[in-house]
Design a protein around this motif. Structure first.
Motif, PDB file in Angstrom:
ATOM      1  N   ASN A 225       0.815  -1.215   0.000  1.00 41.71           N
ATOM      2  CA  ASN A 225       0.000   0.000   0.000  1.00 41.71           C
ATOM      3  C   ASN A 225       0.848   1.264   0.000  1.00 41.71           C
ATOM      4  O   ASN A 225       0.477   2.276  -0.601  1.00 41.71           O
ATOM      5  N   SER A 226       2.000   1.213   0.670  1.00 40.83           N
ATOM      6  CA  SER A 226       2.898   2.366   0.674  1.00 40.83           C
ATOM      7  C   SER A 226       3.433   2.624  -0.725  1.00 40.83           C
ATOM      8  O   SER A 226       3.509   3.781  -1.174  1.00 40.83           O
ATOM      9  N   ALA A 227       3.782   1.551  -1.432  1.00 41.48           N
ATOM     10  CA  ALA A 227       4.269   1.700  -2.804  1.00 41.48           C
ATOM     11  C   ALA A 227       3.185   2.276  -3.704  1.00 41.48           C
ATOM     12  O   ALA A 227       3.432   3.200  -4.493  1.00 41.48           O
ATOM     13  N   ILE A 228       1.966   1.754  -3.577  1.00 41.94           N
ATOM     14  CA  ILE A 228       0.862   2.225  -4.416  1.00 41.94           C
ATOM     15  C   ILE A 228       0.549   3.695  -4.129  1.00 41.94           C
ATOM     16  O   ILE A 228       0.305   4.484  -5.045  1.00 41.94           O
ATOM     17  N   THR A 229       0.581   4.054  -2.858  1.00 46.76           N
ATOM     18  CA  THR A 229       0.353   5.454  -2.503  1.00 46.76           C
ATOM     19  C   THR A 229       1.374   6.357  -3.183  1.00 46.76           C
ATOM     20  O   THR A 229       1.036   7.438  -3.688  1.00 46.76           O
ATOM     21  N   TYR A 230       2.618   5.897  -3.228  1.00 43.46           N
ATOM     22  CA  TYR A 230       3.651   6.708  -3.871  1.00 43.46           C
ATOM     23  C   TYR A 230       3.482   6.733  -5.385  1.00 43.46           C
ATOM     24  O   TYR A 230       3.665   7.788  -6.019  1.00 43.46           O
ATOM     25  N   TYR A 231       3.125   5.582  -5.986  1.00 41.08           N
ATOM     26  CA  TYR A 231       2.835   5.577  -7.426  1.00 41.08           C
ATOM     27  C   TYR A 231       1.788   6.640  -7.758  1.00 41.08           C
ATOM     28  O   TYR A 231       1.921   7.404  -8.714  1.00 41.08           O
ATOM     29  N   GLU A 232       0.731   6.654  -6.955  1.00 41.29           N
ATOM     30  CA  GLU A 232      -0.365   7.594  -7.212  1.00 41.29           C
ATOM     31  C   GLU A 232       0.071   9.041  -6.974  1.00 41.29           C
ATOM     32  O   GLU A 232      -0.352   9.960  -7.686  1.00 41.29           O
ATOM     33  N   GLU A 233       0.915   9.229  -5.985  1.00 45.89           N
ATOM     34  CA  GLU A 233       1.385  10.580  -5.656  1.00 45.89           C
ATOM     35  C   GLU A 233       2.184  11.182  -6.810  1.00 45.89           C
ATOM     36  O   GLU A 233       2.053  12.372  -7.118  1.00 45.89           O
ATOM     37  N   VAL A 234       3.032  10.360  -7.444  1.00 45.45           N
ATOM     38  CA  VAL A 234       3.882  10.886  -8.517  1.00 45.45           C
ATOM     39  C   VAL A 234       3.292  10.645  -9.903  1.00 45.45           C
ATOM     40  O   VAL A 234       3.862  11.052 -10.916  1.00 45.45           O
ATOM     41  N   GLY A 235       2.130   9.980  -9.969  1.00 47.74           N
ATOM     42  CA  GLY A 235       1.473   9.748 -11.249  1.00 47.74           C
ATOM     43  C   GLY A 235       2.102   8.651 -12.078  1.00 47.74           C
ATOM     44  O   GLY A 235       2.172   8.756 -13.310  1.00 47.74           O
ATOM     45  N   MET A 236       2.553   7.572 -11.431  1.00 49.53           N
ATOM     46  CA  MET A 236       3.115   6.427 -12.149  1.00 49.53           C
ATOM     47  C   MET A 236       2.054   5.325 -12.241  1.00 49.53           C
ATOM     48  O   MET A 236       1.697   4.722 -11.227  1.00 49.53           O
ATOM     49  N   PRO A 237       1.534   5.035 -13.421  1.00 50.13           N
ATOM     50  CA  PRO A 237       0.571   3.942 -13.564  1.00 50.13           C
ATOM     51  C   PRO A 237       1.204   2.602 -13.192  1.00 50.13           C
ATOM     52  O   PRO A 237       2.395   2.368 -13.424  1.00 50.13           O
ATOM     53  N   TYR A 238       0.398   1.710 -12.627  1.00 46.99           N
ATOM     54  CA  TYR A 238       0.876   0.390 -12.215  1.00 46.99           C
ATOM     55  C   TYR A 238      -0.233  -0.624 -12.460  1.00 46.99           C
ATOM     56  O   TYR A 238      -1.404  -0.287 -12.563  1.00 46.99           O
ATOM     57  N   THR A 239       0.159  -1.896 -12.538  1.00 46.69           N
ATOM     58  CA  THR A 239      -0.840  -2.955 -12.617  1.00 46.69           C
ATOM     59  C   THR A 239      -0.226  -4.273 -12.178  1.00 46.69           C
ATOM     60  O   THR A 239       0.977  -4.481 -12.319  1.00 46.69           O
ATOM     61  N   GLY A 240      -1.077  -5.153 -11.630  1.00 44.85           N
ATOM     62  CA  GLY A 240      -0.629  -6.473 -11.200  1.00 44.85           C
ATOM     63  C   GLY A 240      -0.830  -6.712  -9.729  1.00 44.85           C
ATOM     64  O   GLY A 240      -1.214  -7.800  -9.313  1.00 44.85           O
TER      65      GLY A 240
END
Length: 388
Positions: free
Chosen positions: A158-173
């Protein structure tokens, strides 16, 4: 008597004027009505407004790099007085990452950040700053379904996802909720639309928390086929791209199971498969599907950056798949006129400071015995045409 006659005369005059005025008014109204009728446009029929279907072509380069796996020797080499900076490690290969129109990286070690404690093999947790470096270098998206997704549990994920969203990096999986998992990641690149899905064979024996199956997409053939069918039904996309964490570690060629699964998934609708996990390079394959489409499979992209050395574990690369979309009326055709592979090499000095090089440059500097010719020959093992 004169006064009465004068009054009658005035009345007559008023009456005549009134009648004349009414006549003029009625004539104007009649003329305006006729004029209005004359100006009414003739209705346009459907036949007359029907446009001819347009024909056009467009191209985009869809690309990927291999595993971003940060052992402690890597992140310690990136440590600064204020945090971590991985940008100098990537600087020499940055031109490779800037070229594609859309670039995907496999984020293997979860970037949960320093707050929960960094860690290395066998249970990884990486600094957030690796995402900053990848994004600045040219990475447009990360896949995060792999055998290390749950190394440090839900908190790191969840910490990683929060950071992805904060900097606008799309993710999946790997995801934070059911809604997150059910949101298909779609992109439009130069007029070519694509959906990206990601799956892993397992999570190193760490069970997915009960009731939270959404956290990691596990690699189940039937499930992936259903997901592909759902994407095709609900999303108007030209390409379906899969990131698969599969195969045997350190094996130079794909297993028979990988090849069989690749055929079944491309026949089901996948167009490009980017493979990860073996930590060494495995070849590229192109094939015709049962419905006549072209499909591209890259079985393994090796390590983009890691602390692993020897036995080709210091090799990775950028795979560039040029996609051509031709529209003729209602028919759309997708082809891959060019596939290019640019090998990279991870070098480290005696102090464990890591630096990534284009393999060609590393050869010239005497940093490696690997050669571009040998690597490209290996990657084109299953291809009928040579790689650029």
């Amino acid at each position: 008597m004169k006064k009465r006659r004068r009054i009658r005369k005035v009345r007559v005059i008023i009456t005549v004027v009134f009648i004349i005025g009414i006549g003029l008014l009625l004539r104007n109204l009649f003329e305006q009505g006729n004029e209005s009728q004359e100006r009414t446009p003739t209705p346009i029929t459907n036949k007359e407004i029907q446009l001819e279907a347009k024909s056009f072509t467009t191209e985009a380069t869809i690309s990927a790099i291999g595993d971003v796996l940060l052992h402690n020797s890597v992140y310690e080499g990136a440590k600064t007085d204020s945090g971590y900076d991985f940008r100098p490690m990537i600087e020499k290969v940055k031109p490779y990452l800037q070229e594609p129109d859309f670039l995907i990286a496999n984020q293997e070690s979860m970037p949960g950040g320093v707050e929960i404690g960094l860690s290395s093999y066998p249970s990884f947790n990486s600094p957030h700053e690796i995402i900053d470096a990848l994004q600045e270098a040219g990475v447009d998206m990360v896949t995060n379904a792999n055998n290390h997704s749950l190394d440090r549990g839900e908190k790191a994920l969840n910490s990683a996802i929060t950071y992805y969203e904060e900097v606008g990096m799309p993710y999946t999986g790997a995801f934070k909720s059911v809604e997150d998992q059910n949101t298909v990641r779609t992109f439009n690149v130069n007029g070519i639309s694509l959906a990206v899905l990601s799956y892993t064979y397992g999570t190193n024996g760490i069970p997915v928390p009960e009731g939270k199956d959404y956290m990691v997409n596990l690699l189940d053939e039937n499930r992936i086929i259903k997901d592909i069918e759902k994407v095709k039904m609900e999303n108007d996309v030209d390409l379906i791209v899969l990131g698969l964490h599969w195969g045997q570690e350190y094996q130079a060629l794909p297993t028979k199971d990988q090849q069989t699964l690749a055929q079944e998934l491309t026949d089901a609708g996948a167009d490009i498969i980017f493979g990860h996990h073996p930590h060494v390079l495995q070849p590229i394959e192109t094939r015709k599907t049962v419905d006549g489409r072209e499909a591209v499979i890259i079985y393994s992209l090796g390590n983009f950056i890691s602390g692993q050395t020897g036995e080709s574990k210091d090799l990775g690369g950028v795979i560039n798949v040029k996609v051509n979309k031709a529209v003729e009326g209602t028919k759309t055709t997708i082809t891959y006129p060019e596939i290019e592979f640019k090998p990279t090499f991870v070098a480290k000095d005696p102090t464990y400071r890591y630096m990534m090089y284009p393999l060609e440059e590393a050869e010239k500097l005497g940093l490696t015995n690997h050669s571009v010719v040998d690597v490209n020959s290996h990657m084109s093992t299953y291809m009928t045409t040579s790689l650029r």
